[in-house]
Design an enzyme around this catalytic site. Structure first.
Site, mmCIF file in Angstrom:
data_model
loop_
_atom_site.group_PDB
_atom_site.id
_atom_site.type_symbol
_atom_site.label_atom_id
_atom_site.label_comp_id
_atom_site.label_asym_id
_atom_site.label_seq_id
_atom_site.Cartn_x
_atom_site.Cartn_y
_atom_site.Cartn_z
ATOM 1 N NE ARG A 46 17.651 -33.498 20.528
ATOM 2 C CZ ARG A 46 18.225 -32.831 19.535
ATOM 3 N NH1 ARG A 46 18.444 -31.540 19.638
ATOM 4 N NH2 ARG A 46 18.568 -33.450 18.422
ATOM 5 C CE LYS A 98 12.191 -35.880 15.046
ATOM 6 N NZ LYS A 98 13.582 -35.392 15.187
ATOM 7 N N GLY A 101 26.523 -31.461 8.484
ATOM 8 C CA GLY A 101 27.601 -31.953 7.640
ATOM 9 C C GLY A 101 27.982 -30.843 6.665
ATOM 10 C CD GLU A 156 27.609 -35.976 8.814
ATOM 11 O OE1 GLU A 156 26.871 -35.611 9.745
ATOM 12 O OE2 GLU A 156 27.370 -35.697 7.635
#
Ligand code: UD1
Ligand code: MG
Length: 456
Positions: free
Chosen positions: A16, A23, A142, A157
């Site tokens: 993303r 990242k 979570g 979760e």
């Protein structure tokens, strides 16, 4: 106290981010997110940090090896979930005796105190401790299910949670501490029979509880555990970092009328009593001593600013700029690798690169240190109390002796003796009445419609 270890998860692909860079090599406050996690681990006394990377991430592996040593970089071959990622560190920590903390490399701002609290719970006898926070929008996190005594019963979760569990605001940050041996023992029992078909690290809580062991929650602020998955989130976390530093600086006595326009690096040092005007950027490695004023629109990197100095507006200090006590560096002046002595002044439009300026020297507007011949760089030395007239070029290597004087517009290619005058420019000539005669001749020609040869 038991030895401490860190397991830093960095195997995520970071799709993303839409960036060719891995990242966790994107920066917050001028330092990569991965380096932030490694720094945190060091700050809380971890003896070693193991970084878990994905396969085919050579740039990341290399960066990680530089930070923690190649022997502490391990590969998770397939992204099968957070438990599987931690399990990749099993071999590297086979001989580790003590407690471990799991950190996410894409969550860079976890404060030292929060890490300490998580280890603290293990030291007090808990078998697992997670860092939790009250989420404003808990949707994807979570949920932490707690018992009446405040201990942790389970982590559910979001995908596997019931309606009632989804209503719990207490969320899992992902940071988890446990004794090393117990952690790897429990990891063997984690299964992937859940909504995502992943091996969840969070299952360690239930497994520990199944053995009648205690699980605990340590609390932290939401902003401290904000993760980065996109460029937008990267900018959001940068803002959290900047706001935090701004507040710390002001609390420590730094004056900033528009703090939201001032940008700091992770290592910027500013003493109490400094004023920073609006729109100033501190890149890495800057320190500013008491009473100095950094005026608007200045950019500083790798520079030291001494007591009472004035920098800017519109100044650029580059690596190796050392600005002495009470010195003045004014508008459109660039300084690189130059030590500027006490009280010296370069107030306007100059480039000072590679060299030194003695105490009390005055560098006139438009002075250039010509430090580069296209192949090598050379030093310019301006002695104490020297005066360099405006628009002069000092062609390095060259020395202006103490108290020396350079006439404006000079191109200085030879050393100037102390207290001597050097003028290196065309001599001025004058012709009385020349301009008047010139104007008479040209205006007559124009009136008569006669263009001189070559005129357009
Ligand atoms: C995880 C937690 C969740 C918590 C949330 C906080 C689990 C099962 N869930 O969920 O309780 O609220 O983080 O953000 O742990 N990673 C790997 N290898 C993998 C999977 C993940 O290295 O196989 C890394 C990712 O790059 C990331 C981190 O682990 O840095 C967390 O993984 P992610 O998939 O984002 O977990 P969440 O679903 O967000
Ligand atoms: Mg996540």
């Amino acid at each position: 106290m038991a030895d401490r270890f860190a397991i830093i998860l960095a195997a995520g692909k970071g799709t993303r981010m839409k960036s060719p860079r891995p990242k966790v090599l994107h920066e917050i406050g001028g330092r990569t997110m991965l380096a932030w996690s490694v720094a945190l681990a060091k700050d809380i006394g971890c003896k070693r940090s193991v970084v878990v990377v994905g396969p085919d991430m050579p740039a990341l592996s290399e960066a990680a090896a530089k930070l923690v040593g190649a022997e502490n970089v391990v590969v998770q071959h397939e992204q099968l979930g957070t438990a599987n990622a931690v399990d990749a560190a099993r071999g590297a920590l086979a001989s580790a005796d003590g407690h471990a903390i799991v950190l996410y490399a894409d969550t860079p701002l976890v404060p030292k105190e929060a890490g300490e609290r998580a280890f603290g719970e293990i030291e007090k006898g808990a078998s697992v401790c997670v860092l939790g926070f009250n989420a404003t929008l808990p949707n994807r996190y979570g949920r932490l299910v707690t018992a009446a005594d405040g201990s942790l019963s389970a982590i559910v979760e979001a995908n596997d949670a019931t309606e009632a569990q989804l209503a719990i605001p207490l969320a899992n940050s992902g940071v988890m501490a446990a004794p090393v041996t117990l952690m790897f023992e429990l990891l063997k029992e984690v299964k992937n029979d859940n909504a995502k078909g992943e091996f969840y690290l969070t299952d360690l809580v239930g497994l520990a509880r199944g053995r009648k062991l205690k699980a605990a929650v340590a609390l932290c602020e939401e902003r401290d555990v904000q993760g980065v998955n996109s460029q937008v989130e990267l900018a959001q976390v940068e803002r959290v970092f900047q706001d935090g530093v701004r507040e710390r600086m002001m609390t420590a006595g730094v004056t900033m009328p528009a703090p939201e326009t001032v940008f700091f690096s992770h290592d910027t040092k500013v003493a109490a009593g400094v004023t920073i005007e609006p729109n100033v950027v501190f890149a890495g490695g800057v320190s500013v001593e008491g009473g100095a004023v950094i005026r608007a629109f200045s950019h500083l990197e790798g520079a030291k600013v001494g007591v009472g100095a004035f920098v800017g507006p519109y100044a650029r200090l580059r690596p190796g700029a050392v600005i002495g006590k009470d010195a003045h560096i004014g508008n459109f002046v660039e300084v690189k690798n130059v030590t500027v002595g006490e009280g010296a002044k370069a107030n306007h439009l100059s480039y000072l690169g590679d060299g030194e300026v003695g105490a009390g020297a005055n560098i006139g507007a438009g002075t250039i240190f010509c430090n580069y011949d296209g192949f090598f760089k050379y030093r310019t030395v301006v002695g104490e109390g020297a005066f360099v007239g405006s628009n002069s070029s000092l062609v390095a290597p060259v020395t202006i002796g103490a108290g020396g004087y350079v006439g404006s517009g000079s191109v200085i290619v030879e050393d100037v003796a102390p207290d001597a005058l050097a003028i290196a420019r065309g001599r001025q000539a004058g012709k009385d009445g020349w301009a008047k005669a010139f104007r008479a001749e040209k205006s007559a020609a124009k009136k008569a419609g006669k263009k001189p040869d070559g005129a357009v």
